[in-house]
Design an enzyme around this catalytic site. Structure first.
Site, PDB file in Angstrom:
ATOM      1  CD1 TRP A 265     -27.413  28.423  64.628  1.00 43.89           C
ATOM      2  CD2 TRP A 265     -27.260  29.698  63.003  1.00 43.89           C
ATOM      3  NE1 TRP A 265     -26.492  29.008  65.131  1.00 43.89           N
ATOM      4  CE2 TRP A 265     -26.434  30.211  64.129  1.00 43.89           C
ATOM      5  CE3 TRP A 265     -27.406  30.973  61.837  1.00 43.89           C
ATOM      6  CZ2 TRP A 265     -25.550  31.148  63.872  1.00 43.89           C
ATOM      7  CZ3 TRP A 265     -26.516  31.915  61.881  1.00 43.89           C
ATOM      8  CH2 TRP A 265     -25.590  32.017  62.874  1.00 43.89           C
TER       9      TRP A 265
ATOM     10  CB  SER B  96     -32.641  24.803  58.756  1.00 42.94           C
ATOM     11  OG  SER B  96     -31.307  24.801  58.256  1.00 42.94           O
ATOM     12  CG  LEU B  97     -30.544  23.699  64.403  1.00 43.50           C
ATOM     13  CD1 LEU B  97     -29.053  22.850  64.637  1.00 43.50           C
ATOM     14  CD2 LEU B  97     -29.873  25.084  65.241  1.00 43.50           C
TER      15      LEU B  97
ATOM     16  CG  PHE C 292     -26.959  31.657  58.452  1.00 46.08           C
ATOM     17  CD1 PHE C 292     -25.981  30.897  58.253  1.00 46.08           C
ATOM     18  CD2 PHE C 292     -28.419  31.161  58.725  1.00 46.08           C
ATOM     19  CE1 PHE C 292     -26.187  29.428  57.973  1.00 46.08           C
ATOM     20  CE2 PHE C 292     -28.452  29.571  58.651  1.00 46.08           C
ATOM     21  CZ  PHE C 292     -27.274  28.892  58.412  1.00 46.08           C
TER      22      PHE C 292
ATOM     23  CD  GLN D  91     -31.936  30.595  56.810  1.00 44.57           C
ATOM     24  OE1 GLN D  91     -33.038  30.565  56.918  1.00 44.57           O
ATOM     25  NE2 GLN D  91     -30.872  30.814  58.040  1.00 44.57           N
TER      26      GLN D  91
ATOM     27  CG  ASP E 151     -31.181  24.308  50.493  1.00 46.70           C
ATOM     28  OD1 ASP E 151     -30.267  25.198  50.915  1.00 46.70           O
ATOM     29  OD2 ASP E 151     -31.636  23.725  51.443  1.00 46.70           O
TER      30      ASP E 151
ATOM     31  CG  HIS F 102     -31.977  26.504  53.577  1.00 45.98           C
ATOM     32  ND1 HIS F 102     -31.861  25.179  53.777  1.00 45.98           N
ATOM     33  CD2 HIS F 102     -32.062  26.958  54.957  1.00 45.98           C
ATOM     34  CE1 HIS F 102     -31.382  24.822  54.752  1.00 45.98           C
ATOM     35  NE2 HIS F 102     -31.777  25.704  55.615  1.00 45.98           N
TER      36      HIS F 102
END
Length: 256
Positions: free
Chosen positions: A22, A84-85, A145, A149, A209, A237
């Protein structure tokens, strides 16, 4: 507009396909591509609404429509790697189009991102916060964001900088894709699909993470004992950014 997605391919050899997470785009894979491109044929696909595909949006913008668009661009018998996403999309492809894949690799991803009483994940209030902030300040929300991460990494500031520089080479993501993506992270639950995965699956999790906690390993193993899970110590992450060379070796070793 939901025309065919643009893809980028380099190298030759076994087919690897990378899906980003994302708020970013395929630029995040560049450090890893530089190491792997002499040994593999690497395809990167920007998700609809991101990077090269920032104007290509399925209507409605949902996981199934994204899955269908990405699946059309996959080379035959490929190893699909989702971060991730992007890992949610990859899992949905593995469930819907298993015949297209040789192996599924998930990096800091989960069949369910949202925390529940019986599942470790992101606190719902954090995703709510980002959804609210996205409407107020698009650019600052993305930066925050990116910082999350990298959080936990020994070189967190440098990692965030690398991610930001890689991402800035491409157009900004679509607000529609960003908002829908946060909603997917909040609401999508693929645990039933994860139980019935019919292709080999490898998961990598980071011990530091803060978005996909390493406790997911035990929960995922209980869902599907065939999945191979590796926890990378001292990684957050984005282990392919914070631990690029060692992660590349781990990845190559895990490929079937």
């Amino acid at each position: 507009m939901s025309e065919s997605l643009k893809v980028s391919t380099v190298g030759s050899g076994k087919n690897l396909v990378f899906l980003h997470g994302w708020g970013v785009n395929s630029g995040v894979w560049q450090p890893l591509i530089d190491i792997l491109k002499d040994e593999f044929c690497i395809t990167t696909i920007d998700l609809p609404g991101y990077g090269l595909n920032h104007q290509r949006l399925p209507l409605p913008y949902n996981l199934q429509n994204i899955t269908n668009m990405v699946a059309k661009k996959l080379p035959t018998n490929c190893i699909l790697i989702g971060w991730s996403l992007g890992g949610l999309v990859a899992q949905m492809i593995a469930h819907t189009y298993p015949e297209k894949l040789k192996q599924l690799v998930l990096i800091c991803s989960s069949p369910n991102f949202s925390k529940h009483a019986d599942w470790p994940g992101i606190e719902p209030k954090i995703l709510d916060f980002f959804t609210q902030q996205l409407e107020l300040d698009f650019s600052k929300t993305l930066q925050r964001f990116l910082a999350i991460q990298a959080m936990g990494s020994v070189n967190a500031r440098q990692d965030a900088k690398i991610i930001k520089q890689a991402v800035q080479q491409f157009p900004l993501p679509s607000p529609i894709a960003l908002e829908a993506g946060l909603h997917m992270l909040q609401s999508i639950d693929l645990r039933e699909q994860f139980k019935t995965l019919s292709i080999p699956c490898q998961m990598f999790l980071g011990s530091l993470d803060t978005l996909v906690p390493d406790k997911v390993a035990l929960a995922a193993q209980q869902l599907n004992s065939k999945v191979i899970i590796e926890i990378i110590s001292h990684a957050s992450h984005a282990p392919f950014i914070s631990n690029t060379e060692s992660f590349a070796k781990r990845l190559v070793k895990a490929l079937v």
